[in-house]
Every structure is written in C-alpha cells, then in structure tokens.
Motif scaffolding. Structure first.
Motif, PDB file in Angstrom:
ATOM      1  N   ALA A 158       0.763  -1.115  -0.133  1.00 57.17           N
ATOM      2  CA  ALA A 158       0.030  -0.058   0.020  1.00 57.17           C
ATOM      3  C   ALA A 158       0.916   1.184  -0.119  1.00 57.17           C
ATOM      4  O   ALA A 158       0.566   2.178  -0.381  1.00 57.17           O
ATOM      5  N   LEU A 159       1.900   1.279   0.698  1.00 53.50           N
ATOM      6  CA  LEU A 159       3.069   2.452   0.691  1.00 53.50           C
ATOM      7  C   LEU A 159       3.896   2.311  -0.385  1.00 53.50           C
ATOM      8  O   LEU A 159       4.384   3.457  -0.519  1.00 53.50           O
ATOM      9  N   GLY A 160       4.045   1.436  -1.144  1.00 54.20           N
ATOM     10  CA  GLY A 160       4.780   1.224  -2.177  1.00 54.20           C
ATOM     11  C   GLY A 160       6.366   1.346  -1.911  1.00 54.20           C
ATOM     12  O   GLY A 160       7.310   1.731  -2.474  1.00 54.20           O
ATOM     13  N   VAL A 161       6.538   0.531  -0.616  1.00 54.56           N
ATOM     14  CA  VAL A 161       7.922   0.230  -0.283  1.00 54.56           C
ATOM     15  C   VAL A 161       8.043  -1.266  -0.162  1.00 54.56           C
ATOM     16  O   VAL A 161       7.119  -1.701  -0.231  1.00 54.56           O
ATOM     17  N   SER A 162       9.276  -1.573   0.264  1.00 56.04           N
ATOM     18  CA  SER A 162       9.495  -3.022   0.386  1.00 56.04           C
ATOM     19  C   SER A 162       9.140  -3.352   1.841  1.00 56.04           C
ATOM     20  O   SER A 162       9.001  -2.633   2.729  1.00 56.04           O
ATOM     21  N   GLU A 163       8.988  -4.548   1.950  1.00 54.72           N
ATOM     22  CA  GLU A 163       8.448  -5.311   3.265  1.00 54.72           C
ATOM     23  C   GLU A 163       9.557  -5.038   4.413  1.00 54.72           C
ATOM     24  O   GLU A 163       9.251  -4.828   5.446  1.00 54.72           O
ATOM     25  N   TYR A 164      10.969  -4.992   3.939  1.00 55.90           N
ATOM     26  CA  TYR A 164      11.957  -4.858   4.827  1.00 55.90           C
ATOM     27  C   TYR A 164      12.063  -3.357   5.306  1.00 55.90           C
ATOM     28  O   TYR A 164      12.310  -3.054   6.363  1.00 55.90           O
ATOM     29  N   THR A 165      11.531  -2.442   4.512  1.00 54.05           N
ATOM     30  CA  THR A 165      11.383  -1.226   5.024  1.00 54.05           C
ATOM     31  C   THR A 165      10.171  -0.953   6.021  1.00 54.05           C
ATOM     32  O   THR A 165      10.627  -0.254   7.019  1.00 54.05           O
ATOM     33  N   VAL A 166       9.095  -1.532   5.919  1.00 50.57           N
ATOM     34  CA  VAL A 166       7.954  -1.553   6.891  1.00 50.57           C
ATOM     35  C   VAL A 166       8.699  -2.112   8.008  1.00 50.57           C
ATOM     36  O   VAL A 166       8.628  -1.587   9.273  1.00 50.57           O
ATOM     37  N   LEU A 167       9.444  -3.279   8.015  1.00 52.14           N
ATOM     38  CA  LEU A 167      10.186  -3.777   9.236  1.00 52.14           C
ATOM     39  C   LEU A 167      10.918  -2.626   9.858  1.00 52.14           C
ATOM     40  O   LEU A 167      10.948  -2.679  11.094  1.00 52.14           O
ATOM     41  N   ARG A 168      11.919  -2.052   9.100  1.00 51.17           N
ATOM     42  CA  ARG A 168      12.878  -1.024   9.660  1.00 51.17           C
ATOM     43  C   ARG A 168      12.004   0.157  10.302  1.00 51.17           C
ATOM     44  O   ARG A 168      12.307   0.713  11.353  1.00 51.17           O
ATOM     45  N   TYR A 169      10.845   0.536   9.726  1.00 56.10           N
ATOM     46  CA  TYR A 169      10.201   1.522  10.315  1.00 56.10           C
ATOM     47  C   TYR A 169       9.496   1.118  11.827  1.00 56.10           C
ATOM     48  O   TYR A 169       9.691   1.877  12.770  1.00 56.10           O
ATOM     49  N   GLU A 170       8.983  -0.163  11.614  1.00 52.36           N
ATOM     50  CA  GLU A 170       8.394  -0.543  12.886  1.00 52.36           C
ATOM     51  C   GLU A 170       9.465  -0.939  14.073  1.00 52.36           C
ATOM     52  O   GLU A 170       9.114  -0.595  15.390  1.00 52.36           O
TER      53      GLU A 170
END
Length: 355
Positions: A27-39
């Motif tokens: 939905a954000l247009g980023v990688s799953e790894y990026t979401v993991l780093r955000y969290e």
C-alpha cells in the motif's frame, strides 16, 4: 527540537487496521523490509511518505511522533475464545488496548475516578470466590442490575471494542495496579454482560497469571455463572422448570441469556440430564442460540458518560479529545461506547473539575 518517528506507534496503527507487513508495504509502495525497519525504529519514513502512510492507516500524522504507548501483551491478557481468533484479530484487539490506555491516562489526569477495590481471590474456587466477592461488595443474593456500572464503581476501567468480529468476545488485564476490561459490543447485550462477569472472574482469580488457557477460561465461566445467578436466589425463584418458555420468561430477573440460565439450572440440579438435553435441542431448534428472545437493553458506561458530560460543559468535544491525543475520532468513540457529543468551537483553556 526535532520530532522523532515512533516505530511502536506505527506498529499499533498497522495492527488496528488488520494489515500485515507485506500488505502495508504494498500500500505504501515500499519493501516489506522497509516497513520492518520503520516498526523497529531503525529508520523513519521520508516526508513525502508520511501523508500516504497516514491516509492508508487512517491515523493523523502526529500520532506517529508521540511517546511510546503501553502495549498489552498476549500473555498478560485474558481472552475469551482464543481458539477462534486469528493472530491478526488478537493483535488488533490488543492494539485497541494501547489506545484505551492512552485515553484512560488522559482522563485520569483530569478526573478522580473510583478507587480500585478488586481483591485477589486466587486461593478460592470460582464458586467460593463469587460468594466471597458478593459478600465483600455487600451485594447479598440479589441480581446485579448493571454489570458495567458495578465494575466501574469498583475501579475497573471498562472500554468497548469496535472489532467487527464475534471471534473477539472480551479481554481483561491489570496495568499499573489498575484493572481493565474490554468488551465486544457486536454481541448481544446478555452475552456482553456475561463477558463482563467472566472478565471479572479473571481479574480476581488470575492476578498472578495462572492458570492459563482452557482451565482459566473454565474457571472464569464458572465464576460468572455463579456471580450473575446466585444459588440461593435461583433455587428460590425457580425450584422447578416447566418448559423452555418458563426459562425465557425468567431470564430477565438475572439479565442473562436463555442458554446461560439453562446451564445454571442444570448445574444446580434443578433440571435433570434428560430435561437439559431436551431444552438444549429446543434452544437450537428455535434459534435462541443465534438470536436472543426478549432481548435486554445494552448496558452502558456511567463513568464515561459523566466524564464526557463534564468535558462537554467545558466545550471540549469528541473532535477536541481526538485532536489532543492525535487519534482518529472513530477510535476514541468506539472505545468509550460512543457516548460522545457533536463538535463545538474550542473554548478558552481552563482547569477541568474532577468528578
């Protein structure tokens, strides 16, 4: 001072929307790894990503830059019907708990709420604990008129869950010496009332976190049945059962479901095994296990009503509370039983009066 993106708040918002990391990444247009780093708090979204993130999760941008929130842990929360829940639904309910804590802290900074009077009765059997608590709270053998009002008067912080799923009945936990109960308002009023008594059972029987699982759920069910339908009162009012309609007409005294009263009558020996089996068949045939006959009105919170009326008097509205906490108004409203008023202009800032 530069604001800092809070990864744990990002995770809470993701869980509230029942999204896994892959779905949110897409939905954000980023990688799953990026979401993991955000969290994990290892990196922050770029400024141009923040509006997309806020729109996707339906939380204000400012929510993601607040301080850490207390997060209920699955191991510390007593859930009903855990087997029926997916991990996503459970995590969404726990995330609602985090937001409930935030709202509770906001209110307790402004109002004097009832003192906690919820004893540790873990050394009793569920039945004995029910009798002991009724005695301590001076309830006698009479039916309880309103479970939510009773819990609130004893210092329990009661919230509602807006989960659009019957798979989450309710959950409870202790936080900083204060008991919390979250109830699913998708269920019938009778079932929600039994859930409240069930969670009270957890709060008094399982303060040390044991036992767990099915054993703990069975104990809380036995406590709730005894607490809502005291033996002496049931036997005095219903020494015999003549028909299912007799149970339907009688259930209003204790404000319980047909199924709950039928079960209690069997446990007390009022009905035989044969009678109970026939009654269960009739309950199923008449679909009373799906739609409660002669339904009771839903119980509402008196504490939240008083708090919100006092805030309204100061011209602080639903929108203002949500804005102060950087929350969607829908999250606030759903957690406090929807007892919130319409928007009015913001008043001059002044001290609130405690209730």
């Amino acid at each position: 001072m530069e604001r800092k993106f809070n990864g744990s708040r990002f995770g809470i918002a993701r869980k509230r929307r029942l999204l896994n990391k892959r779905q949110l990444a897409d939905a954000l247009g980023v990688s799953e790894y990026t979401v993991l780093r955000y969290e994990a708090g290892k990196t922050a979204p770029a400024e141009e990503v923040l509006p997309i993130l806020a729109k996707t999760l339906r939380f204000p941008v400012e929510f993601f830059f607040g301080c850490d929130l207390d997060e209920p842990l699955a191991d510390n929360a007593s859930f009903r019907s855990q087997a029926a829940m997916t991990a996503a639904i459970r995590d969404a309910a726990l995330a609602a708990g985090s937001i409930g804590f935030l709202i509770a802290d906001y209110v307790e900074a402004r109002f004097d709420l009832p003192k906690v009077v919820v004893p540790d009765l873990s050394f009793y059997s569920p039945e004995a604990a029910s009798r002991a608590l009724r005695e301590e709270w001076a309830l006698g053998e009479r039916p309880i008129s309103n479970m939510i009002h009773l819990l609130e008067s004893k210092g329990v912080r009661v919230f509602s869950l807006a989960e659009n799923s019957l798979k989450v009945n309710a959950f409870s936990l202790w936080r900083a010496g204060k008991p919390y109960v979250f109830l699913n308002t998708m269920k019938s009023a009778e079932s929600s009332r039994f859930d409240a008594a069930h969670e009270l059972g957890h709060l008094v029987l399982h303060q040390d976190g044991t036992p767990k699982g099915r054993e703990a759920e069975d104990e809380a069910n036995r406590f709730a049945s005894c607490f809502l339908m005291p033996e002496a009162d049931v036997l005095a009012e219903m020494p015999h059962v003549y028909s299912l309609d007799h149970i339907v007409q009688s259930k209003a005294r204790w404000k319980v479901s047909v199924a709950a009263l039928n079960y209690r009558l069997r446990r007390l020996g009022v009905t035989s095994e044969w009678q109970n089996r026939n009654l269960c068949i009739q309950i199923s045939q008449r679909r009373f296990n799906k739609e409660e006959p002669l339904p009771m009105p839903r119980e509402m919170s008196v504490v939240w009503e008083k708090v919100l009326k006092s805030l309204w008097a100061d011209r602080i509205t639903r929108a203002e509370i949500a804005r102060d906490l950087h929350l969607p108004a829908s999250e606030v409203e759903s957690l406090v039983f929807g007892v919130l008023g319409q928007s009015t202009p913001r008043p001059e800032a002044r001290k609130l009066t405690a209730i």
